[in-house]
Design a protein around this motif. Structure first.
Motif, short mmCIF file in Angstrom:
data_model
loop_
_atom_site.label_atom_id
_atom_site.label_comp_id
_atom_site.label_asym_id
_atom_site.label_seq_id
_atom_site.Cartn_x
_atom_site.Cartn_y
_atom_site.Cartn_z
N GLU A 161 52.91 -15.54 91.76
CA GLU A 161 51.57 -15.89 92.26
C GLU A 161 50.77 -16.60 91.18
O GLU A 161 50.09 -17.60 91.43
CB GLU A 161 50.86 -14.62 92.71
CG GLU A 161 49.43 -14.85 93.20
CD GLU A 161 48.74 -13.56 93.57
OE1 GLU A 161 47.49 -13.51 93.48
OE2 GLU A 161 49.42 -12.59 93.92
N LYS A 162 50.86 -16.09 89.94
CA LYS A 162 50.13 -16.68 88.84
C LYS A 162 50.56 -18.12 88.59
O LYS A 162 49.73 -19.00 88.38
CB LYS A 162 50.33 -15.85 87.57
CG LYS A 162 49.57 -16.37 86.36
CD LYS A 162 49.80 -15.49 85.14
CE LYS A 162 49.04 -16.02 83.94
NZ LYS A 162 49.26 -15.18 82.72
N GLU A 163 51.87 -18.37 88.63
CA GLU A 163 52.37 -19.72 88.40
C GLU A 163 51.90 -20.67 89.49
O GLU A 163 51.51 -21.81 89.21
CB GLU A 163 53.90 -19.71 88.35
CG GLU A 163 54.51 -21.09 88.10
CD GLU A 163 56.02 -21.04 88.06
OE1 GLU A 163 56.67 -21.61 88.97
OE2 GLU A 163 56.55 -20.44 87.10
N GLU A 175 48.17 -21.43 88.91
CA GLU A 175 47.99 -22.33 87.77
C GLU A 175 48.39 -23.75 88.13
O GLU A 175 47.72 -24.72 87.72
CB GLU A 175 48.81 -21.83 86.58
CG GLU A 175 48.26 -20.56 85.95
CD GLU A 175 49.13 -20.06 84.81
OE1 GLU A 175 50.25 -20.59 84.64
OE2 GLU A 175 48.68 -19.14 84.08
N ARG A 225 39.35 -21.96 88.19
CA ARG A 225 39.83 -20.92 89.11
C ARG A 225 38.75 -20.44 90.07
O ARG A 225 39.04 -20.03 91.19
CB ARG A 225 40.36 -19.73 88.28
CG ARG A 225 40.92 -18.61 89.15
CD ARG A 225 42.09 -19.09 90.01
NE ARG A 225 42.46 -18.11 90.99
CZ ARG A 225 41.87 -17.96 92.17
NH1 ARG A 225 40.85 -18.75 92.52
NH2 ARG A 225 42.28 -17.05 93.02
N GLU A 231 41.63 -11.25 84.74
CA GLU A 231 42.82 -11.88 85.29
C GLU A 231 42.95 -11.55 86.77
O GLU A 231 42.38 -10.58 87.26
CB GLU A 231 44.08 -11.42 84.54
CG GLU A 231 44.07 -11.73 83.05
CD GLU A 231 44.13 -13.20 82.75
OE1 GLU A 231 44.66 -13.95 83.61
OE2 GLU A 231 43.67 -13.62 81.67
N GLY A 232 43.74 -12.35 87.48
CA GLY A 232 43.99 -12.09 88.89
C GLY A 232 42.87 -12.59 89.78
O GLY A 232 41.95 -13.29 89.34
#
Length: 230
Positions: free
Chosen positions: A10-12, A15, A25, A216-217
């Motif tokens: 999900e993070k990738e 980004e 973000r 984060e997140g």
């Protein structure tokens, strides 16, 4: 506008979306469309849908006033898409063990408001609206599978969305007053992207304070900072 991206995590994927769209973000919201765990037979991946600020519109008092003034002539579903969507939402809630009546609350360009009336509305909303957000996410995923990816479904009950926005606007102004009087920054509770954007937008025109997101997140915190008048 909406866009779709894929990544190993999900993070990738988030980004990648931020880099390709040239956005911070806090300038977009994320829906998880599909997740596949890594196995010996396939590589894991996450597919997301990005909703930019233009897709949702700006927040603030103007939007809250517009929400109060929305009038729907016909709350009954119009067409197969609305009928299937309402049946889908009704079935999920009923399988959770709660009775519910689902109707259309408003129709706008690429946006469909759905209202749930239930004696168990507080449970459907959940703490800080997390249950409601989860149901809304499922409704949007289902809308996409019906071929209406361009439609943003807004799910609500007991006017929670409006009340939450009004509460956050008051929180933003009260926090700004405290920061200006104490000259010390204040870190707010974790919020989703839309809620954080509401805080940022509400305080954007106050010259002696500034805001930034931390963490984060998806659920980050907004810090309200005193900067003085330069």
């Amino acid at each position: 506008m909406t866009y779709e991206f894929e990544g190993k995590t999900e993070k990738e994927a988030i980004e990648l979306a931020a880099n390709e769209l040239g956005l911070e973000r806090d300038q977009f919201d994320v829906e998880i469309l599909e997740t596949q765990k890594k196995s010996i037979f396939s590589k894991g991946y996450v597919k997301i849908r990005i909703h930019t600020l233009d897709d949702e519109g700006s927040f603030g008092k103007k939007n809250i006033e517009e929400n109060h003034s929305r009038i729907v002539v016909d709350p009954l579903p119009q067409g197969e898409f609305e009928q299937k969507l309402i049946e889908f939402i009704s079935n999920i809630v009923e399988k959770m063990g709660y009775s519910v009546k689902v109707e259309v609350s408003y129709r706008e360009d690429k946006k469909l408001g759905i209202r749930m009336d239930s004696p168990n509305s507080s449970i459907l909303i959940g703490r800080k609206g997390k249950n409601l957000d989860a149901l809304q996410l499922l409704a949007n995923i289902y809308a996409g599978r019906l071929g209406h990816e361009e439609v943003r479904v807004i799910l609500d009950t007991e006017n929670y969305r409006i009340r939450r926005e009004e509460s956050l606007v008051r929180l933003a102004y009260n926090t700004a007053d405290k920061v200006r009087s104490t000259k010390r920054s204040i870190l707010l509770e974790p919020m989703n992207p839309f809620e954080r954007r509401l805080i940022h937008t509400t305080l954007n025109d106050i010259p002696d304070v500034e805001t930034k997101s931390e963490g984060e997140g998806l659920f980050k915190q907004v810090r309200v900072i005193y900067k003085g008048i330069r």
